[in-house]
Design an enzyme around this catalytic site. Structure first.
Site, PDB file in Angstrom:
ATOM      1  N   VAL A  74       0.842  -1.209   0.000  1.00  0.00           N
ATOM      2  CA  VAL A  74       0.000   0.000   0.000  1.00  0.00           C
ATOM      3  C   VAL A  74       0.870   1.249   0.000  1.00  0.00           C
ATOM      4  CG1 VAL A  74      -1.711   1.310   1.314  1.00  0.00           C
ATOM      5  CG2 VAL A  74      -1.942  -1.155   1.108  1.00  0.00           C
ATOM      6  N   CYS A  75       1.861   1.300   0.867  1.00  0.00           N
ATOM      7  CA  CYS A  75       2.731   2.475   0.947  1.00  0.00           C
ATOM      8  C   CYS A  75       3.595   2.624  -0.296  1.00  0.00           C
ATOM      9  CB  CYS A  75       3.599   2.414   2.201  1.00  0.00           C
ATOM     10  SG  CYS A  75       2.663   2.588   3.736  1.00  0.00           S
ATOM     11  N   ARG A  76       4.181   1.521  -0.777  1.00  0.00           N
ATOM     12  CA  ARG A  76       5.028   1.582  -1.974  1.00  0.00           C
ATOM     13  C   ARG A  76       4.253   2.055  -3.191  1.00  0.00           C
ATOM     14  NH1 ARG A  76       7.254  -3.142  -0.406  1.00  0.00           N
ATOM     15  NH2 ARG A  76       6.050  -4.324  -1.929  1.00  0.00           N
TER      16      ARG A  76
END
Length: 153
Positions: A58-60
């Protein structure tokens, strides 16, 4: 302020920032271990994207999206600030974003995005800040649920 982590209410540590207020300065560390001062008055507009960890999909994916959106903007300094240590961020490379760690904890506290309890205690909440050249916050979003994205528009 509080957010939710997988639906569970979780408090954040630090002051609540609002648009049109002065951005505090904070020291973060880049992938080479050098300290960088962000916030306050700078030569360029700053986009600060806080994420708990670049080890998650999700963050990447959010970082890739922000990097793509920043391509046409020459006078914007973009920073990804994560709770990961420097060894993790050494592997990350984005052409429009400087990947940094909040290992000192200063950014999380000064920008009010440090998770203070629960399974992500000490990590950063997902947030985005846009700071003009004079050090004024033009945009501020702290994502209400850690698994959600920031508003890319």
């Amino acid at each position: 302020m509080t957010i939710t982590v997988h639906g569970k209410e979780t408090p954040l540590q630090g002051r609540v920032l609002k648009t049109k207020s002065d951005a505090p300065s904070a020291v973060i560390v880049n992938a080479q271990g050098n300290e960088i001062v962000i916030g306050s008055e700078q030569i360029n507009v700053q986009l600060l994207l806080a994420v708990p960890s670049l080890k998650t999909d999700v963050c990447r994916l959010g970082v890739i999206e922000i990097n793509t959106l920043l391509q046409p903007y020459e006078h914007v300094s973009g920073y990804i600030i994560t709770s990961d240590d420097v060894d993790v961020i050494k592997e990350m490379d984005y052409n429009k974003l400087v990947v940094c760690s909040d290992i000192k904890g200063m950014f999380g506290e000064r920008f009010g995005v440090k998770i203070s309890e629960g399974i992500l205690s000490g990590k950063l909440a997902r947030a985005v800040f846009i700071i003009d050249k004079e050090g004024i916050i033009d945009y501020c979003e702290i994502v209400s649920e850690i698994t959600h994205d920031v508003d890319y528009d």
